[in-house]
Motif scaffolding. Sequence first.
Motif, PDB file in Angstrom:
ATOM      1  N   THR A  48       0.942  -1.302  -0.009  1.00  0.00           N
ATOM      2  CA  THR A  48      -0.112   0.132   0.203  1.00  0.00           C
ATOM      3  C   THR A  48       0.990   1.186   0.057  1.00  0.00           C
ATOM      4  O   THR A  48       0.663   2.223  -0.980  1.00  0.00           O
ATOM      5  N   ARG A  49       2.122   1.352   0.755  1.00  0.00           N
ATOM      6  CA  ARG A  49       2.880   2.293   0.833  1.00  0.00           C
ATOM      7  C   ARG A  49       3.548   2.639  -0.550  1.00  0.00           C
ATOM      8  O   ARG A  49       3.706   3.739  -1.133  1.00  0.00           O
ATOM      9  N   VAL A  50       3.948   1.504  -1.158  1.00  0.00           N
ATOM     10  CA  VAL A  50       4.627   1.749  -2.587  1.00  0.00           C
ATOM     11  C   VAL A  50       3.600   2.239  -3.485  1.00  0.00           C
ATOM     12  O   VAL A  50       3.855   3.202  -4.414  1.00  0.00           O
ATOM     13  N   ALA A  51       2.313   1.602  -3.462  1.00  0.00           N
ATOM     14  CA  ALA A  51       1.320   2.062  -4.543  1.00  0.00           C
ATOM     15  C   ALA A  51       0.935   3.501  -3.963  1.00  0.00           C
ATOM     16  O   ALA A  51       0.792   4.453  -5.293  1.00  0.00           O
ATOM     17  N   ALA A  52       0.761   3.974  -2.844  1.00  0.00           N
ATOM     18  CA  ALA A  52       0.476   5.359  -2.516  1.00  0.00           C
ATOM     19  C   ALA A  52       1.603   6.393  -2.954  1.00  0.00           C
ATOM     20  O   ALA A  52       1.323   7.378  -3.539  1.00  0.00           O
ATOM     21  N   ASN A  53       2.824   5.985  -2.990  1.00  0.00           N
ATOM     22  CA  ASN A  53       3.911   6.816  -3.281  1.00  0.00           C
ATOM     23  C   ASN A  53       3.950   6.726  -4.899  1.00  0.00           C
ATOM     24  O   ASN A  53       4.361   7.729  -5.488  1.00  0.00           O
ATOM     25  N   LEU A  54       3.654   5.671  -5.645  1.00  0.00           N
ATOM     26  CA  LEU A  54       3.760   5.843  -6.987  1.00  0.00           C
ATOM     27  C   LEU A  54       2.709   6.796  -7.505  1.00  0.00           C
ATOM     28  O   LEU A  54       3.040   7.166  -8.679  1.00  0.00           O
ATOM     29  N   ALA A  55       1.545   6.421  -7.014  1.00  0.00           N
ATOM     30  CA  ALA A  55       0.438   7.350  -7.297  1.00  0.00           C
ATOM     31  C   ALA A  55       0.805   8.737  -7.232  1.00  0.00           C
ATOM     32  O   ALA A  55       0.445   9.816  -8.055  1.00  0.00           O
ATOM     33  N   TYR A  56       1.324   9.069  -6.041  1.00  0.00           N
ATOM     34  CA  TYR A  56       1.790  10.487  -5.790  1.00  0.00           C
ATOM     35  C   TYR A  56       2.673  10.888  -6.854  1.00  0.00           C
ATOM     36  O   TYR A  56       2.882  12.032  -7.246  1.00  0.00           O
ATOM     37  N   ALA A  57       4.039  10.047  -7.184  1.00  0.00           N
ATOM     38  CA  ALA A  57       5.077  10.509  -7.976  1.00  0.00           C
ATOM     39  C   ALA A  57       4.402  10.644  -9.355  1.00  0.00           C
ATOM     40  O   ALA A  57       4.996  11.417  -9.978  1.00  0.00           O
ATOM     41  N   LEU A  58       3.213  10.095  -9.927  1.00  0.00           N
ATOM     42  CA  LEU A  58       2.831  10.426 -11.174  1.00  0.00           C
ATOM     43  C   LEU A  58       1.507  11.299 -11.389  1.00  0.00           C
ATOM     44  O   LEU A  58       0.967  11.168 -12.227  1.00  0.00           O
ATOM     45  N   HIS A  59       1.102  11.836 -10.116  1.00  0.00           N
ATOM     46  CA  HIS A  59      -0.047  12.497 -10.280  1.00  0.00           C
ATOM     47  C   HIS A  59      -0.012  13.607 -11.039  1.00  0.00           C
ATOM     48  O   HIS A  59      -1.068  14.010 -11.946  1.00  0.00           O
ATOM     49  N   LEU A  75      11.333  12.589 -16.304  1.00  0.00           N
ATOM     50  CA  LEU A  75      11.159  13.101 -15.005  1.00  0.00           C
ATOM     51  C   LEU A  75      10.298  12.200 -14.219  1.00  0.00           C
ATOM     52  O   LEU A  75      10.490  11.868 -13.259  1.00  0.00           O
ATOM     53  N   ALA A  76       9.072  11.766 -14.961  1.00  0.00           N
ATOM     54  CA  ALA A  76       8.504  10.775 -14.482  1.00  0.00           C
ATOM     55  C   ALA A  76       9.088   9.421 -14.017  1.00  0.00           C
ATOM     56  O   ALA A  76       8.836   8.927 -13.101  1.00  0.00           O
ATOM     57  N   LEU A  77      10.083   8.939 -14.935  1.00  0.00           N
ATOM     58  CA  LEU A  77      10.732   7.824 -14.623  1.00  0.00           C
ATOM     59  C   LEU A  77      11.427   7.937 -13.421  1.00  0.00           C
ATOM     60  O   LEU A  77      11.950   6.813 -12.708  1.00  0.00           O
ATOM     61  N   PRO A 100      10.419  -2.799 -22.671  1.00  0.00           N
ATOM     62  CA  PRO A 100      12.015  -2.858 -22.754  1.00  0.00           C
ATOM     63  C   PRO A 100      12.547  -1.367 -23.612  1.00  0.00           C
ATOM     64  O   PRO A 100      13.561  -1.071 -23.432  1.00  0.00           O
ATOM     65  N   HIS A 101      11.569  -0.896 -24.369  1.00  0.00           N
ATOM     66  CA  HIS A 101      11.959   0.143 -25.131  1.00  0.00           C
ATOM     67  C   HIS A 101      11.960   1.390 -24.739  1.00  0.00           C
ATOM     68  O   HIS A 101      12.570   2.566 -25.007  1.00  0.00           O
ATOM     69  N   LEU A 102      11.295   1.375 -23.611  1.00  0.00           N
ATOM     70  CA  LEU A 102      10.962   2.734 -22.986  1.00  0.00           C
ATOM     71  C   LEU A 102      12.326   3.525 -22.526  1.00  0.00           C
ATOM     72  O   LEU A 102      12.233   4.785 -22.853  1.00  0.00           O
ATOM     73  N   ARG A 103      13.230   3.070 -21.937  1.00  0.00           N
ATOM     74  CA  ARG A 103      14.357   3.530 -21.532  1.00  0.00           C
ATOM     75  C   ARG A 103      15.041   4.127 -22.686  1.00  0.00           C
ATOM     76  O   ARG A 103      15.765   5.186 -22.569  1.00  0.00           O
ATOM     77  N   ARG A 104      15.167   3.541 -23.757  1.00  0.00           N
ATOM     78  CA  ARG A 104      16.048   3.696 -25.033  1.00  0.00           C
ATOM     79  C   ARG A 104      15.479   4.690 -25.798  1.00  0.00           C
ATOM     80  O   ARG A 104      16.244   5.645 -26.445  1.00  0.00           O
ATOM     81  N   ASN A 105      14.123   5.176 -25.427  1.00  0.00           N
ATOM     82  CA  ASN A 105      13.503   6.305 -25.980  1.00  0.00           C
ATOM     83  C   ASN A 105      13.555   7.678 -25.350  1.00  0.00           C
ATOM     84  O   ASN A 105      13.304   8.728 -25.644  1.00  0.00           O
TER      85      ASN A 105
END
Length: 107
Positions: A48-59, A75-77, A100-105
């Motif tokens: 729950t803590r990880v989910a909360a912090n991920l949602a906050y990071a991406l709001h 920045l989102a990554l 897998p392509h995400l970081r390369r782009n």
Amino acid sequence: MSMDRPKDDRDDQVRLLAFALFQIRVLLAGHVSFTGDRERMIPADEGTRVAANLAYALHNPALAIMAGESFDLDLALKQIERVDRLLGADTIAALEHAFPHLRRNVR
């Protein structure tokens, strides 16, 4: 899933998911650790803590998508990596496995 969907329908689908993420962020707000001080958060399991912090990071990216705008992917990554470091999660590895392509782009 049909690839013939109009662009507006696709945009609405993405906005719907962004809205859901933003609502999750609102609902889990008490489980976010701004300083890394777990003692000051509402007690919850680690997931729950990880989910909360991920949602906050991406709001902010979610709000941008809801407004029909783009956001800074790099920045989102970095925000996701911050959550991983803060809570000992491994979200970036799962994301890179799924896309897998995400970081390369990202420049």
